[in-house]
Write an enzyme that holds these catalytic residues in place. Structure first.
Site, PDB file in Angstrom:
ATOM      1  N   CYS A 147       0.830  -1.202   0.000  1.00 57.14           N
ATOM      2  CA  CYS A 147       0.000   0.000   0.000  1.00 57.14           C
ATOM      3  C   CYS A 147       0.872   1.264   0.000  1.00 57.14           C
ATOM      4  O   CYS A 147       1.421   1.644  -1.022  1.00 57.14           O
ATOM      5  CB  CYS A 147      -0.977  -0.026   1.180  1.00 57.14           C
ATOM      6  SG  CYS A 147      -2.226   1.292   1.171  1.00 57.14           S
ATOM      7  N   ASP A 194     -10.367  -2.983  -7.041  1.00 58.58           N
ATOM      8  CA  ASP A 194      -9.738  -2.151  -6.017  1.00 58.58           C
ATOM      9  C   ASP A 194     -10.018  -0.697  -6.374  1.00 58.58           C
ATOM     10  O   ASP A 194      -9.594  -0.221  -7.425  1.00 58.58           O
ATOM     11  CB  ASP A 194      -8.232  -2.419  -5.978  1.00 58.58           C
ATOM     12  CG  ASP A 194      -7.503  -1.675  -4.871  1.00 58.58           C
ATOM     13  OD1 ASP A 194      -8.094  -0.751  -4.267  1.00 58.58           O
ATOM     14  OD2 ASP A 194      -6.329  -2.005  -4.605  1.00 58.58           O
ATOM     15  N   HIS A 226      -8.661  -4.534  -1.217  1.00 59.58           N
ATOM     16  CA  HIS A 226      -7.426  -3.822  -0.912  1.00 59.58           C
ATOM     17  C   HIS A 226      -6.984  -4.209   0.501  1.00 59.58           C
ATOM     18  O   HIS A 226      -7.764  -4.182   1.438  1.00 59.58           O
ATOM     19  CB  HIS A 226      -7.662  -2.312  -0.996  1.00 59.58           C
ATOM     20  CG  HIS A 226      -6.412  -1.507  -0.852  1.00 59.58           C
ATOM     21  ND1 HIS A 226      -5.684  -1.071  -1.936  1.00 59.58           N
ATOM     22  CD2 HIS A 226      -5.746  -1.072   0.243  1.00 59.58           C
ATOM     23  CE1 HIS A 226      -4.636  -0.393  -1.511  1.00 59.58           C
ATOM     24  NE2 HIS A 226      -4.647  -0.385  -0.192  1.00 59.58           N
TER      25      HIS A 226
END
Length: 261
Positions: A147, A194, A226
């Site tokens: 991320c 996502d 996600h």
């Protein structure tokens, strides 16, 4: 305001970045200070070490239990694994459990506060890591980013970076320029759906890497969200399988490229 000359591929962190589970386990690594920055160190068994160093760039939760357990797992595969606290003690875990439990926490403000400083902290940290662990010239460096850490992986795969290969799971805060500038082999592990990294964005990443003949691989998993690789819902057998497959894929990718001369 977005730069029209540098389109966004992976959007800024959103509340989807805060979903998922905290995992249970007893981390086996330790925290040390590298020039004042907390660093998690997970050491491989000396009998199975491959002699290489893996840099771990965490998600917004920083050096929390999930990250530590993942770093321990990478170390068990032979890598001296080092994770950076580029939030300097101000990770999301300071404000939020899972799900988000502080109604006063402003993720957008927190992200704006840390976006550029975390990059600079990571850049200096990498220099210090190389000085401490790579001076003999025999050590190879790889990197992993989840991320928030995605763009920092891409920076370390670009000119001026120290890594020979890298891997990214469910990215955020990535622009076209980050991908364009990267050169070393890179793997991606992402959800099919996502909101931060759309199908169009995935396609554009593939186009960019193909056009410049960069070595890359992309795993795409359906029916996960996600954060599936770092904050897996362990009660969901399929999501757990996807997490395990992403990990296996990353290890095989790193093992292949870091074994090259």
């Amino acid at each position: 305001m977005a730069d029209i000359n540098d389109p966004v591929l992976a959007k800024p962190a959103d509340l989807c970045c805060l979903k998922g589970d905290f995992h249970r386990g007893e981390p086996t690594g330790s925290i040390i200070q590298i020039e004042g920055v907390d660093t998690y160190v997970a050491k491989p068994d000396p009998k199975f070490t491959n002699g290489n160093v893996l840099l771990f760039f965490p998600d917004a939760f920083g050096l929390h239990i999930n990250s530590k357990l993942m770093m321990d797992a990478y170390a068990a595969c032979g890598y001296l694994t080092l994770g950076v606290d580029y939030f300097l003690g101000d990770a999301v875990t300071k404000y939020s459990a899972s799900p988000l439990n502080d109604p006063n926490f402003d993720l957008a403000a927190w992200s704006a506060k840390h976006l550029l400083p975390s990059e600079e902290i990571a850049r200096e940290w990498v220099k210090n890591i190389k000085a401490k662990y790579g001076n003999d010239g025999k050590v190879k460096f790889g990197c992993i980013g989840y991320c928030w850490g995605a763009r920092i992986v891409l920076q370390q795969l670009s000119d001026g970076g120290i890594c020979s290969a890298g891997a990214i799971a469910h990215p955020s805060f990535v622009n076209e320029s980050h991908v364009q500038k990267s050169k070393a082999p890179v793997a991606f592990s992402v959800p099919a759906t996502d909101k931060l990294f759309s199908n169009e964005a995935r396609t554009r990443v593939i186009e960019i890497c193909t056009e410049k003949q960069q070595r890359f691989n992309m795993q795409v998993f359906s029916h996960v969200g996600h954060g599936f690789a770092s904050r897996t819902r362990l009660t969901d057998p399929y999501e757990l399988w996807a997490k395990e497959q992403h990990f296996k894929g990353f290890i095989e990718w790193l093992d292949f490229w870091l074994a090259r001369e």
